[in-house]
Motif scaffolding. Structure first.
Motif, PDB file in Angstrom:
ATOM      1  N   TYR A  27       0.836  -1.207   0.000  1.00 23.62           N
ATOM      2  CA  TYR A  27       0.000   0.000   0.000  1.00 23.62           C
ATOM      3  C   TYR A  27       0.870   1.255   0.000  1.00 23.62           C
ATOM      4  N   ALA A  28       1.896   1.264   0.840  1.00 20.75           N
ATOM      5  CA  ALA A  28       2.803   2.414   0.888  1.00 20.75           C
ATOM      6  C   ALA A  28       3.543   2.579  -0.436  1.00 20.75           C
ATOM      7  N   LEU A  31       1.096   4.059  -2.973  1.00 15.07           N
ATOM      8  CA  LEU A  31       0.873   5.478  -2.714  1.00 15.07           C
ATOM      9  C   LEU A  31       2.080   6.299  -3.143  1.00 15.07           C
ATOM     10  N   SER A  88     -14.997   8.407  -5.083  1.00  9.62           N
ATOM     11  CA  SER A  88     -13.691   8.732  -4.500  1.00  9.62           C
ATOM     12  C   SER A  88     -13.129  10.010  -5.108  1.00  9.62           C
ATOM     13  N   VAL A  99      -5.875   6.343  -3.954  1.00  7.63           N
ATOM     14  CA  VAL A  99      -5.982   5.650  -2.666  1.00  7.63           C
ATOM     15  C   VAL A  99      -6.853   4.407  -2.810  1.00  7.63           C
ATOM     16  N   ALA A 103      -5.367   0.735  -2.181  1.00  7.32           N
ATOM     17  CA  ALA A 103      -5.921  -0.090  -1.110  1.00  7.32           C
ATOM     18  C   ALA A 103      -6.397  -1.433  -1.652  1.00  7.32           C
ATOM     19  N   LEU A 351      -2.866   3.834   9.644  1.00  7.33           N
ATOM     20  CA  LEU A 351      -3.037   3.791   8.190  1.00  7.33           C
ATOM     21  C   LEU A 351      -3.928   4.934   7.713  1.00  7.33           C
ATOM     22  N   VAL A 352      -5.020   5.173   8.428  1.00  5.59           N
ATOM     23  CA  VAL A 352      -5.939   6.242   8.029  1.00  5.59           C
ATOM     24  C   VAL A 352      -5.253   7.603   8.131  1.00  5.59           C
ATOM     25  N   THR A 355      -2.593   7.927   5.455  1.00  4.55           N
ATOM     26  CA  THR A 355      -3.175   8.123   4.126  1.00  4.55           C
ATOM     27  C   THR A 355      -3.621   9.569   3.937  1.00  4.55           C
ATOM     28  N   VAL A 358      -0.461  11.784   3.554  1.00  2.00           N
ATOM     29  CA  VAL A 358       0.203  11.629   2.249  1.00  2.00           C
ATOM     30  C   VAL A 358      -0.652  12.224   1.134  1.00  2.00           C
ATOM     31  N   ALA A 359      -1.957  11.939   1.159  1.00  2.00           N
ATOM     32  CA  ALA A 359      -2.844  12.430   0.102  1.00  2.00           C
ATOM     33  C   ALA A 359      -2.924  13.952   0.100  1.00  2.00           C
TER      34      ALA A 359
END
Length: 487
Positions: A27-28, A31, A88, A99, A103, A351-352, A355, A358-359
């Protein structure tokens, strides 16, 4: 002694989290790749169509976006994934689809890691997962197939688990088929795999249970077929998948549908050769039906490079048990080693938060190669309605509300038009270009600047270049336009 036992218990608890750590790592990584997940023009029309469905509370049944096929019957078997991407995007802009795709892709890898870790050694699991990620990398894009990946893995894992047990699958799996059938046309593969996996399970079941296992598999297969029809289109979704596979020569003009090329060493070629060498070295043997399944996955990947992900995600599921029996597997775990819920909640919270951070810091944007922004601005000022466009520009034109000549919905346009357009834009058959210009009464062309068709139109009377940049060029038809190559 007590401290040593405590450390061992803590280590076992961390060990059972391997699939989670793998999923987080992938996931990382995805991203970090960020905008690379948006490097496909189809993402534009997928989101546009998803937003149309949200606005109209309906699914499409005819073409809405081209002038060549306007009003022709067309359905979207990917409607649920398109709505998810549209939602999204509405929430977080381009970070939303990134994302969501990241995910979903990482969840598919984590589910595969969990299945393998229960049947293979830790080293073998990690090696296979690295190969899987390499094979998937080229097709890891913010498109519906990525959202369907974890569903595909969970479905096939459930079937293979029943095969490993020499029994029948749980009918709870049918909910996955319903979900898959509404997300991506690949659900047909899930239906097709029921037969060979069932044969293996029935063949190896104890003699006194074979009849019972056969009946349960037969009922499951019928129920799965019925479940795949629980969509807004019913059984039409099955027919739509058949239309894609019957496109014939048209598939060869689309990069992801081309066959593998062993003239260069890519992830697919290296993986196939490495697996072949490993089998020869260790003398791995498989039951007949598992050989058929693995060869089927290899054939799919070699026939169309987009199926490399099918080989990457599904072949390990089929191979896990026999490989574990021949090269070793992890010792049985103590159930008490399961991680506590507080730890999992803490990881989820991190994680949330990560995220969101980063986003908000990263600026995700699609590739400029698929988004000729300035050129479309110029095109819209011309007020032309019949534009012969480059295939890769179709998605962005839909995004900007310009009717397309052709776009990524290949099953809508059919084999002949797809091939004719490819031959015309590349001047494999120059007369095709002028035939399309004439037959479809084209007002303007909107092609890549470096394309052969663009260079020819630069030299043809009656076609005026009104805009050009490094990416796209626009030619407008004048009253004395030529519709054939001058002798």
């Amino acid at each position: 002694m007590t401290m040593s036992v405590a450390h061992a218990t803590d280590a076992r608890k961390l060990d059972v989290l391997l699939p989670l750590w793998v999923g987080i790592g992938v996931y990382a990584l995805l991203l970090a790749a960020g905008s690379g997940l948006l490097n496909d023009p189809d993402t534009y029309w997928q989101i546009t169509l998803g937003q149309w469905m949200l606005d109209h509370h309906a699914v499409p049944r005819t073409d809405l976006y081209s002038f060549t096929m306007q009003g022709q019957p067309w359905i979207s078997t990917q409607w649920l994934a398109q709505v998810a991407y549209a939602l999204s995007y509405g929430i977080a802009g381009w970070a939303g689809p990134v994302v969501l795709a990241a995910a979903s892709g990482s969840l598919a890898i984590a589910l595969l890691a969990r299945f393998l870790d229960q049947r293979l050694t830790r080293t073998a699991t990690l090696v296979i997962l690295c190969a899987t990620l390499a094979l998937m990398a080229g097709h890891m894009l913010a498109r519906p197939h990525v959202l369907a990946m974890p569903v595909m893995v969970a479905w096939v894992a459930g079937l293979v688990d029943a095969m490993d047990r020499k029994g029948a699958p749980s009918f709870w799996l049918l909910s996955l088929m319903v979900l898959w059938a509404n997300m991506h046309g690949g659900f047909v593969l899930g239906l097709a795999l029921i037969g060979p996996i069932a044969l293996d399970a029935i063949w190896h079941a104890p003699k006194d249970r074979q009849a019972r296992v056969f009946v349960r598999w037969a009922l499951f297969g019928i129920a799965a077929l019925a479940a795949s029809c629980i969509t807004p289109y019913g059984w039409e979704a099955l027919l739509a998948s058949r239309r894609i596979l019957s496109l014939g020569a048209a598939l060869a003009v689309i990069g992801e549908w081309r066959p593998a090329d062993f003239g260069h060493a890519g992830p697919l070629e290296i993986s196939v050769l490495a697996a072949f060498a490993f089998v020869l070295w260790r003398g791995i043997t498989l039951p007949p039906m598992r050989i058929v399944l693995v060869l089927g996955f290899v054939y799919m990947a070699l026939g169309h490079v987009r199926n490399a992900e099918v080989l990457a995600l599904l072949a390990p599921l089929v191979l896990a048990k026999p490989l574990g029996e021949q090269i070793g597997r992890n010792p049985e775990r103590d159930a008490s080693a399961s991680p506590n819920r507080l730890l999992l909640a803490g990881i989820a919270l991190c994680l949330v938060v990560g995220t969101v951070a980063v986003a908000s810091l990263r600026h995700y944007t699609p590739s400029e190669r698929s988004a000729p922004i300035a050129a479309v601005d110029a095109l819209k000022k011309l007020n032309v309605s019949r534009v012969l466009n480059d295939y890769d520009f179709g998605g962005y034109l839909i995004w900007r509300g310009v009717p397309t000549f052709i776009d990524g919905r290949t099953e809508l346009f059919g084999e002949k038009l797809m091939v004719d357009h490819n031959d015309a834009s590349g001047l494999m058959k120059p007369d095709n270009l002028f035939r399309l210009l004439k037959d479809y009464r084209i007002d303007a062309t909107f092609m890549r600047t470096e394309s052969a068709a663009t260079k020819l139109l630069d030299r043809i009377d009656g076609w005026e270049k009104v805009y050009s940049d490094d990416l796209a060029t626009i030619h407008v038809r004048k009253s004395d336009a030529t519709f054939k190559v001058n002798e």
